[in-house]
Design a protein around this motif. Structure first.
Motif, mmCIF file in Angstrom:
data_model
loop_
_atom_site.group_PDB
_atom_site.id
_atom_site.type_symbol
_atom_site.label_atom_id
_atom_site.label_comp_id
_atom_site.label_asym_id
_atom_site.label_seq_id
_atom_site.Cartn_x
_atom_site.Cartn_y
_atom_site.Cartn_z
ATOM 1 N N VAL A 50 0.856 -1.187 0.000
ATOM 2 C CA VAL A 50 0.000 0.000 0.000
ATOM 3 C C VAL A 50 0.893 1.238 0.000
ATOM 4 O O VAL A 50 1.897 1.286 0.706
ATOM 5 N N GLU A 51 0.547 2.241 -0.819
ATOM 6 C CA GLU A 51 1.458 3.383 -1.005
ATOM 7 C C GLU A 51 0.974 4.676 -0.358
ATOM 8 O O GLU A 51 1.544 5.744 -0.582
ATOM 9 N N GLY A 52 -0.063 4.562 0.434
ATOM 10 C CA GLY A 52 -0.507 5.748 1.139
ATOM 11 C C GLY A 52 -1.786 5.477 1.904
ATOM 12 O O GLY A 52 -2.368 4.390 1.810
ATOM 13 N N PHE A 53 -2.222 6.487 2.647
ATOM 14 C CA PHE A 53 -3.393 6.323 3.497
ATOM 15 C C PHE A 53 -4.207 7.596 3.549
ATOM 16 O O PHE A 53 -3.673 8.699 3.554
ATOM 17 N N ARG A 54 -5.524 7.403 3.637
ATOM 18 C CA ARG A 54 -6.428 8.506 3.933
ATOM 19 C C ARG A 54 -6.857 8.288 5.377
ATOM 20 O O ARG A 54 -7.291 7.203 5.749
ATOM 21 N N LEU A 55 -6.693 9.309 6.198
ATOM 22 C CA LEU A 55 -6.932 9.145 7.625
ATOM 23 C C LEU A 55 -8.274 9.742 8.016
ATOM 24 O O LEU A 55 -8.453 10.959 8.027
ATOM 25 N N ASP A 56 -9.194 8.835 8.299
ATOM 26 C CA ASP A 56 -10.560 9.214 8.650
ATOM 27 C C ASP A 56 -10.570 10.115 9.898
ATOM 28 O O ASP A 56 -9.857 9.835 10.870
ATOM 29 N N VAL A 57 -11.389 11.135 9.864
ATOM 30 C CA VAL A 57 -11.598 12.077 10.993
ATOM 31 C C VAL A 57 -10.383 12.219 11.920
ATOM 32 O O VAL A 57 -10.495 12.123 13.137
ATOM 33 N N ILE A 58 -9.244 12.508 11.323
ATOM 34 C CA ILE A 58 -7.997 12.490 12.097
ATOM 35 C C ILE A 58 -7.934 13.638 13.106
ATOM 36 O O ILE A 58 -7.247 13.528 14.131
ATOM 37 N N ASP A 59 -8.694 14.713 12.852
ATOM 38 C CA ASP A 59 -8.656 15.833 13.817
ATOM 39 C C ASP A 59 -9.371 15.516 15.122
ATOM 40 O O ASP A 59 -9.394 16.326 16.045
ATOM 41 N N ASN A 60 -9.949 14.308 15.216
ATOM 42 C CA ASN A 60 -10.654 13.933 16.437
ATOM 43 C C ASN A 60 -9.835 13.072 17.403
ATOM 44 O O ASN A 60 -10.275 12.830 18.529
ATOM 45 N N ILE A 61 -8.682 12.603 16.973
ATOM 46 C CA ILE A 61 -8.027 11.576 17.807
ATOM 47 C C ILE A 61 -7.503 12.122 19.137
ATOM 48 O O ILE A 61 -7.289 11.363 20.067
ATOM 49 N N GLY A 62 -7.318 13.436 19.244
ATOM 50 C CA GLY A 62 -6.795 13.982 20.510
ATOM 51 C C GLY A 62 -7.888 14.487 21.444
ATOM 52 O O GLY A 62 -7.616 15.315 22.314
ATOM 53 N N LYS A 63 -9.103 13.998 21.273
ATOM 54 C CA LYS A 63 -10.254 14.542 22.025
ATOM 55 C C LYS A 63 -10.095 14.425 23.544
ATOM 56 O O LYS A 63 -9.406 13.521 24.049
ATOM 57 N N THR A 64 -10.757 15.340 24.256
ATOM 58 C CA THR A 64 -10.862 15.232 25.717
ATOM 59 C C THR A 64 -12.337 15.450 26.077
ATOM 60 O O THR A 64 -12.759 16.575 26.339
ATOM 61 N N PRO A 65 -13.108 14.353 26.060
ATOM 62 C CA PRO A 65 -14.566 14.483 26.201
ATOM 63 C C PRO A 65 -15.009 15.122 27.517
ATOM 64 O O PRO A 65 -16.085 15.714 27.575
ATOM 65 N N ASP A 66 -14.184 15.034 28.550
ATOM 66 C CA ASP A 66 -14.612 15.673 29.810
ATOM 67 C C ASP A 66 -14.742 17.181 29.642
ATOM 68 O O ASP A 66 -15.569 17.824 30.280
ATOM 69 N N GLU A 67 -13.904 17.728 28.775
ATOM 70 C CA GLU A 67 -13.999 19.177 28.491
ATOM 71 C C GLU A 67 -14.882 19.421 27.271
ATOM 72 O O GLU A 67 -14.944 20.543 26.771
ATOM 73 N N LYS A 68 -15.507 18.377 26.764
ATOM 74 C CA LYS A 68 -16.340 18.448 25.548
ATOM 75 C C LYS A 68 -15.530 18.892 24.335
ATOM 76 O O LYS A 68 -16.051 19.537 23.426
ATOM 77 N N ILE A 69 -14.243 18.586 24.346
ATOM 78 C CA ILE A 69 -13.409 18.908 23.183
ATOM 79 C C ILE A 69 -13.314 17.665 22.313
ATOM 80 O O ILE A 69 -12.873 16.602 22.765
ATOM 81 N N THR A 70 -13.763 17.797 21.064
ATOM 82 C CA THR A 70 -13.664 16.651 20.157
ATOM 83 C C THR A 70 -12.605 16.898 19.078
ATOM 84 O O THR A 70 -11.852 16.011 18.724
#
Ligand code: GLC
Length: 539
Positions: free
Chosen positions: A197-217
């Motif tokens: 495989v020569e590459g990747f599309r990263l699904d909803v990558i801006d969400n991986i650092g979420k902190t749900p206790d602060e409601k930050i997604t």
């Protein structure tokens, strides 16, 4: 063929998104498969694309069409076998076509063995791979809601805890704070790189650092730290192309993801241009061309030298742009070409979504025939809130994701040549007129227009390098811009209306060469949805 040993080869590439469930069925179950993609490589080679972004084919309960993965190293039997996948990678590569896989790293399926173990036992090493909060069954940790409807927390009686699910209860979020989980994901990515495989599309990558206790997604505190680690540990080769899906991105944040120092990703998909014609997901408003142009101008100039744009009009989550900004009736062909010229003339890497090159359109279905969980939940929730059914349906016709997911229209044969069996989602009834076979038999088709656009990008360096200048910014009818490099210059002229509009080219282009058009040009006027690409040498 592009030289893919060159770092940044993807800057001169054009990609094509295959949504495999709807692309081509070969085993007669009404569900597209990998052998179907293999069988259509000739078609994609003819179009001229350098890579395929393959939406997920991993083992999955298919609650969200594969964006709910139960085995990251396995191919779903509905799509085929690992041998089919290996064959696809090899056959595509022979044609100069790279396979770019979709990586869903924000969440797994609730059927993934990690989640089953996590839910069964608080002491399981996998328990911390997910996001849990103690509590009582009647009070969720907070009032966050899930993208596809309902609360973002689900009660698990087995452990007596709540788990976090940003999208749906079937898609529990992975806990990126856990280093062992991150290691598992990086190893899994290496497994696919080793397969070619020569590459990747990263699904909803801006969400991986979420902190749900602060409601930050979005854009959580450790987001970029994780992406840089991902780059170092999993995307080790400089030649891998990586594109992150980032709904939250603006020009400033985009620069971080796509920093030319290569510390994060090659580029991102941002969505500003796709949301200008809506108040909210289910409240479409007319498109303002002035706003659209200013948006493109901001991105083109903002990322110049400081990032890299992706260019796209469609994907599997968006309605068909020809139905939204063009005219999917009388001027379907003209407007599909005009939109393509507008998009492909810019700086960045273009992505074509299956069927776009045929000018495929939106669909209207009775509510019970839709498949998408987002559509079904939105329908139910809005009815409960008292919105008139008629209004809800018209919003679904305009914005629903199934517009893009109807089966690929290959021919005028039954089921559009997609399958021998009843397809999983109805075929658009216009398939007898709009299909690949008809397009390939017509030199004036949208298909051949896309073929030319792809070829032009390969011939003229100005497509890759030229600086962008928006002309006539206040016109609500015309979208015109130049791309200017040291020795050459491109002028792109698009009429966004169904009317003829008077037009005189800027003087330097008076005798310019016409690279591509969708009409025989006439002096002093642009016909409905006319587009021209003009080229001149500066010296
Ligand atoms: C992305 C995908 C979409 C999916 C969602 C959850 O936005 O493109 O299809 O439903 O993520 O994985």
């Amino acid at each position: 063929m592009l030289d893919k040993t060159k770092k940044d080869w993807w800057k001169s590439a054009v990609f094509y998104q295959v949504y495999p469930k709807s692309f081509q069925d070969t085993d007669g179950d009404g569900f597209g498969d990998l052998r179907g993609v293999i069988g259509r490589l000739d078609y994609l080679e003819k179009l001229g694309v350098d890579g395929i972004w393959l939406s997920p084919v991993y083992a999955s309960p298919q609650k969200d069409n594969g964006y709910d993965i139960s085995d990251y190293r396995g191919v779903d039997p509905r799509f085929g076998t690992m041998e089919d996948m290996e064959e696809l990678i090899a056959r595509a590569r022979e044609r100069g076509i790279s396979i770019i896989m979709d990586l869903v790293l924000n969440h797994s399926s609730d059927r993934h063995p990690w989640f089953l173990a996590a839910k069964a036992d608080r002491e399981s090493p996998c328990h911390d791979y997910y996001i849990w909060r103690d509590g009582t069954p009647d009070t969720p940790p907070n009032d966050m809601t899930a993208t596809f409807g309902g609360p973002a927390w689900t009660w698990a009686p087995e452990t007596g805890q709540w788990y976090f699910n940003m999208f749906s209860p079937w898609q529990p979020d992975l806990n990126w704070e856990n280093p062992a989980l991150r290691r598992e994901l990086y190893d899994m990515i290496r497994f696919w790189v080793d397969k070619g495989v020569e590459g990747f599309r990263l699904d909803v990558i801006d969400n991986i650092g979420k902190t749900p206790d602060e409601k930050i997604t979005f854009n959580g505190p450790h987001l970029h730290e994780y992406i840089r680690e991902l780059r170092r540990e999993a995307f080790r080769e400089d030649t891998l192309v990586t594109v992150g899906e980032a709904w939250s991105a603006d020009v400033e944040t985009a620069k971080r993801y796509a920093n030319p120092d290569g510390s994060e990703l090659s580029m991102i998909f941002q969505f500003e241009h796709t949301t200008l014609d809506q108040k909210s997901k289910w409240e479409p408003i007319p498109l303002s061309l002035v706003k659209l142009k200013k948006c493109y101008e901001r991105w083109q100039n903002g990322l110049r030298g400081e990032g890299w744009n992706s260019l796209f009009l469609n994907n599997h989550d968006l309605p068909r742009t020809v139905s939204r900004w063009g005219d999917d009736g009388k001027y379907r062909v003209e407007s599909a070409k005009m939109l393509a010229a507008m998009c492909h003339g810019m700086q960045g890497t273009p992505y074509i979504y299956q069927g776009e090159e045929l000018g495929m359109t939106n669909i209207r279905l009775p509510i019970e025939q839709y498949d998408d969980l987002e559509i079904k939940n939105a329908y139910r929730e809005q009815l409960e809130q008292g919105r008139a059914e008629e209004d809800i349906l018209s919003a679904i016709y305009a914005r629903g994701r199934d517009n893009a997911r109807t089966p690929m229209q290959w021919s005028a044969a039954e089921h559009a040549g997609f399958s021998q069996a009843e397809p999983w989602l109805p075929v658009n009834p216009n398939y007898r007129e709009i299909n690949a076979q008809a397009a390939l038999a017509d030199p004036g088709s949208v298909f051949f227009y896309y073929q030319s656009l792809i070829a032009l990008r390969k011939c003229y360096p100005v497509f890759q390098d030229g600086s962008f200048t928006l002309l006539e910014p206040e016109s609500e009818q015309l979208f015109t811009y130049t791309r200017s490099a040291e020795t050459e210059e491109l002028l792109v002229v698009c009429n966004f209306t169904g009317e003829s509009v008077p037009y005189l080219r800027p003087e330097p282009f008076a005798n310019a060469e016409l690279l591509l058009s969708n009409y025989e040009p006439a002096a002093g006027v642009l016909r409905p949805y006319e587009a021209q690409m003009l080229y001149r040498r500066k010296r």
